[in-house]
Write a protein that holds these residues in place. Sequence first.
Motif, mmCIF file in Angstrom:
data_model
loop_
_atom_site.group_PDB
_atom_site.id
_atom_site.type_symbol
_atom_site.label_atom_id
_atom_site.label_comp_id
_atom_site.label_asym_id
_atom_site.label_seq_id
_atom_site.Cartn_x
_atom_site.Cartn_y
_atom_site.Cartn_z
ATOM 1 N N GLU A 155 42.632 40.921 47.650
ATOM 2 C CA GLU A 155 41.696 42.034 47.710
ATOM 3 C C GLU A 155 41.928 43.027 46.573
ATOM 4 O O GLU A 155 40.984 43.576 46.008
ATOM 5 C CB GLU A 155 41.803 42.763 49.059
ATOM 6 C CG GLU A 155 41.248 41.994 50.231
ATOM 7 C CD GLU A 155 42.178 40.886 50.725
ATOM 8 O OE1 GLU A 155 41.754 40.079 51.556
ATOM 9 O OE2 GLU A 155 43.343 40.836 50.258
ATOM 10 N N ILE A 156 43.202 43.271 46.249
ATOM 11 C CA ILE A 156 43.509 44.158 45.134
ATOM 12 C C ILE A 156 43.094 43.515 43.821
ATOM 13 O O ILE A 156 42.485 44.144 42.950
ATOM 14 C CB ILE A 156 45.004 44.514 45.120
ATOM 15 C CG1 ILE A 156 45.348 45.378 46.344
ATOM 16 C CG2 ILE A 156 45.377 45.257 43.837
ATOM 17 C CD1 ILE A 156 46.818 45.736 46.447
ATOM 18 N N GLY A 157 43.418 42.229 43.671
ATOM 19 C CA GLY A 157 43.026 41.520 42.460
ATOM 20 C C GLY A 157 41.523 41.498 42.276
ATOM 21 O O GLY A 157 41.012 41.658 41.161
ATOM 22 N N ARG A 158 40.793 41.325 43.368
ATOM 23 C CA ARG A 158 39.333 41.283 43.295
ATOM 24 C C ARG A 158 38.764 42.611 42.819
ATOM 25 O O ARG A 158 37.837 42.643 41.988
ATOM 26 C CB ARG A 158 38.759 40.940 44.672
ATOM 27 C CG ARG A 158 37.247 40.813 44.693
ATOM 28 C CD ARG A 158 36.701 40.742 46.116
ATOM 29 N NE ARG A 158 37.293 39.633 46.831
ATOM 30 C CZ ARG A 158 37.776 39.731 48.062
ATOM 31 N NH1 ARG A 158 37.772 40.885 48.685
ATOM 32 N NH2 ARG A 158 38.269 38.683 48.665
ATOM 33 N N VAL A 159 39.314 43.706 43.328
ATOM 34 C CA VAL A 159 38.848 45.031 42.913
ATOM 35 C C VAL A 159 39.112 45.249 41.427
ATOM 36 O O VAL A 159 38.245 45.730 40.679
ATOM 37 C CB VAL A 159 39.513 46.132 43.758
ATOM 38 C CG1 VAL A 159 39.295 47.510 43.134
ATOM 39 C CG2 VAL A 159 38.964 46.115 45.183
ATOM 40 N N ILE A 160 40.323 44.891 40.973
ATOM 41 C CA ILE A 160 40.651 45.064 39.560
ATOM 42 C C ILE A 160 39.722 44.231 38.689
ATOM 43 O O ILE A 160 39.202 44.700 37.671
ATOM 44 C CB ILE A 160 42.121 44.692 39.300
ATOM 45 C CG1 ILE A 160 43.053 45.645 40.058
ATOM 46 C CG2 ILE A 160 42.436 44.755 37.798
ATOM 47 C CD1 ILE A 160 44.514 45.237 40.020
ATOM 48 N N ALA A 161 39.490 42.972 39.098
ATOM 49 C CA ALA A 161 38.600 42.100 38.334
ATOM 50 C C ALA A 161 37.199 42.675 38.252
ATOM 51 O O ALA A 161 36.564 42.683 37.192
ATOM 52 C CB ALA A 161 38.569 40.704 38.957
ATOM 53 N N ALA A 162 36.684 43.161 39.380
ATOM 54 C CA ALA A 162 35.332 43.715 39.405
ATOM 55 C C ALA A 162 35.236 44.963 38.538
ATOM 56 O O ALA A 162 34.279 45.136 37.770
ATOM 57 C CB ALA A 162 34.924 44.032 40.843
ATOM 58 N N ARG A 163 36.235 45.840 38.631
ATOM 59 C CA ARG A 163 36.215 47.076 37.852
ATOM 60 C C ARG A 163 36.304 46.805 36.345
ATOM 61 O O ARG A 163 35.725 47.543 35.540
ATOM 62 C CB ARG A 163 37.363 47.991 38.279
ATOM 63 C CG ARG A 163 37.159 48.675 39.639
ATOM 64 C CD ARG A 163 36.014 49.657 39.584
ATOM 65 N NE ARG A 163 36.078 50.652 40.618
ATOM 66 C CZ ARG A 163 35.400 50.615 41.760
ATOM 67 N NH1 ARG A 163 34.589 49.590 42.000
ATOM 68 N NH2 ARG A 163 35.504 51.589 42.645
ATOM 69 N N LEU A 164 37.022 45.733 35.959
ATOM 70 C CA LEU A 164 37.181 45.416 34.542
ATOM 71 C C LEU A 164 36.109 44.452 34.042
ATOM 72 O O LEU A 164 36.096 44.094 32.865
ATOM 73 C CB LEU A 164 38.571 44.819 34.292
ATOM 74 C CG LEU A 164 39.768 45.716 34.617
ATOM 75 C CD1 LEU A 164 41.071 45.007 34.264
ATOM 76 C CD2 LEU A 164 39.671 47.059 33.898
ATOM 77 N N GLY A 165 35.211 44.028 34.927
ATOM 78 C CA GLY A 165 34.142 43.124 34.522
ATOM 79 C C GLY A 165 34.604 41.703 34.273
ATOM 80 O O GLY A 165 33.984 40.975 33.494
ATOM 81 N N LEU A 166 35.699 41.294 34.940
ATOM 82 C CA LEU A 166 36.230 39.949 34.761
ATOM 83 C C LEU A 166 35.565 38.986 35.741
ATOM 84 O O LEU A 166 34.818 39.391 36.629
ATOM 85 C CB LEU A 166 37.749 39.956 34.953
ATOM 86 C CG LEU A 166 38.513 40.999 34.132
ATOM 87 C CD1 LEU A 166 40.012 40.883 34.383
ATOM 88 C CD2 LEU A 166 38.196 40.871 32.646
ATOM 89 N N THR A 167 35.881 37.720 35.603
ATOM 90 C CA THR A 167 35.221 36.691 36.402
ATOM 91 C C THR A 167 35.645 36.723 37.860
ATOM 92 O O THR A 167 34.821 36.594 38.764
ATOM 93 C CB THR A 167 35.518 35.296 35.813
ATOM 94 O OG1 THR A 167 35.206 35.310 34.425
ATOM 95 C CG2 THR A 167 34.714 34.226 36.507
ATOM 96 N N GLY A 168 36.939 36.864 38.115
ATOM 97 C CA GLY A 168 37.420 36.854 39.493
ATOM 98 C C GLY A 168 38.921 36.929 39.549
ATOM 99 O O GLY A 168 39.581 37.219 38.552
ATOM 100 N N ALA A 169 39.477 36.671 40.745
ATOM 101 C CA ALA A 169 40.914 36.816 40.942
ATOM 102 C C ALA A 169 41.457 35.746 41.870
ATOM 103 O O ALA A 169 40.784 35.306 42.801
ATOM 104 C CB ALA A 169 41.237 38.199 41.511
ATOM 105 N N ILE A 170 42.677 35.361 41.597
ATOM 106 C CA ILE A 170 43.464 34.489 42.465
ATOM 107 C C ILE A 170 44.646 35.323 42.935
ATOM 108 O O ILE A 170 45.319 35.965 42.136
ATOM 109 C CB ILE A 170 43.968 33.248 41.701
ATOM 110 C CG1 ILE A 170 42.792 32.386 41.238
ATOM 111 C CG2 ILE A 170 44.920 32.427 42.563
ATOM 112 C CD1 ILE A 170 43.196 31.248 40.313
ATOM 113 N N GLY A 171 44.893 35.340 44.246
ATOM 114 C CA GLY A 171 45.989 36.148 44.759
ATOM 115 C C GLY A 171 46.424 35.679 46.125
ATOM 116 O O GLY A 171 45.902 34.702 46.673
ATOM 117 N N THR A 172 47.394 36.376 46.687
ATOM 118 C CA THR A 172 47.877 36.071 48.022
ATOM 119 C C THR A 172 46.786 36.397 49.042
ATOM 120 O O THR A 172 46.174 37.460 48.983
ATOM 121 C CB THR A 172 49.155 36.874 48.320
ATOM 122 O OG1 THR A 172 50.163 36.494 47.370
ATOM 123 C CG2 THR A 172 49.658 36.616 49.717
#
Length: 292
Positions: A155-172
Amino acid sequence: MAARTKKVTVGIDPDSHVPGWAAAELAPTTPVAPDPTSAAFFDIDNTMMQGASIYWFARGLASRKYFTTTDLARFAWRQLRFRLSAKENATDMSEAKEAALAFVAGWKVADVQRLAEEIFDELMEPRIWAGTRALAQQHLEAGTRVWLVSAAPVEIGRVIAARLGLTGAIGTVAEIVDGAYTGRLVGDLMHGPAKAEAVVGLAGAEGLDLAHCVAYSDSANDMPMLTAVGRAVAVNPDSVLLREARQRGWEVRDFRTGRKAVKIAVPSTAAAGIVAGAVTAGLAARRRRLSK
């Protein structure tokens, strides 16, 4: 060639076999001879951001009175201890996993999403390394997908990715039932070999050629991921990774300054688990106080 914009649902793909897969909206790009089989994978803590994302999330929770500043100081000291020792073992990782389980139990997904967005804007965004962000942006402008890969909650990775305009996130990933976290993990902590396995799984799902992909990290713990792709870049590397990078002829990017760049060891994933554990202890103490 016209810019391409692709909309992808933000969330964990229930049909994906890739642990921690979560997509954000793709930023509009103007590809220059894009390679559809390539992607860039960035670690978060000390690679994309100064410090551990879970620590800054905890700081934000402390400022909102979810637990006390004493709790925060306690686990900050524990994190520093791990920074200096850079040790991880089976016991540490077991404690980290149990901490992650306890931390999310009973929380509503919508509440975590809201808090993560608020805390990113307040505390995390100013600590994004400008140099690393520029590297990610270069990939996007070349038409390359960019994924964050972190032991932090997805969830944290997803927020960071969205805020930075990245494709997505893989995380725990934590299990969710009826919009709330159960306190059980889906799979294991996204750490070490698990990161490499997730990247390989994502490559299969997305039609990527790992030989055409690049990975960025600050930590020797990410050697499995770095060696799984065609090109590896050490960013703000710890001493072990710096030595490996020099031996293997990998590119090194260091956005720190002076002696600090040489001497400060990165916080381990286990340290992030200790942080989560301290947050859990603080939340439990708060619940006890409120129940009296």
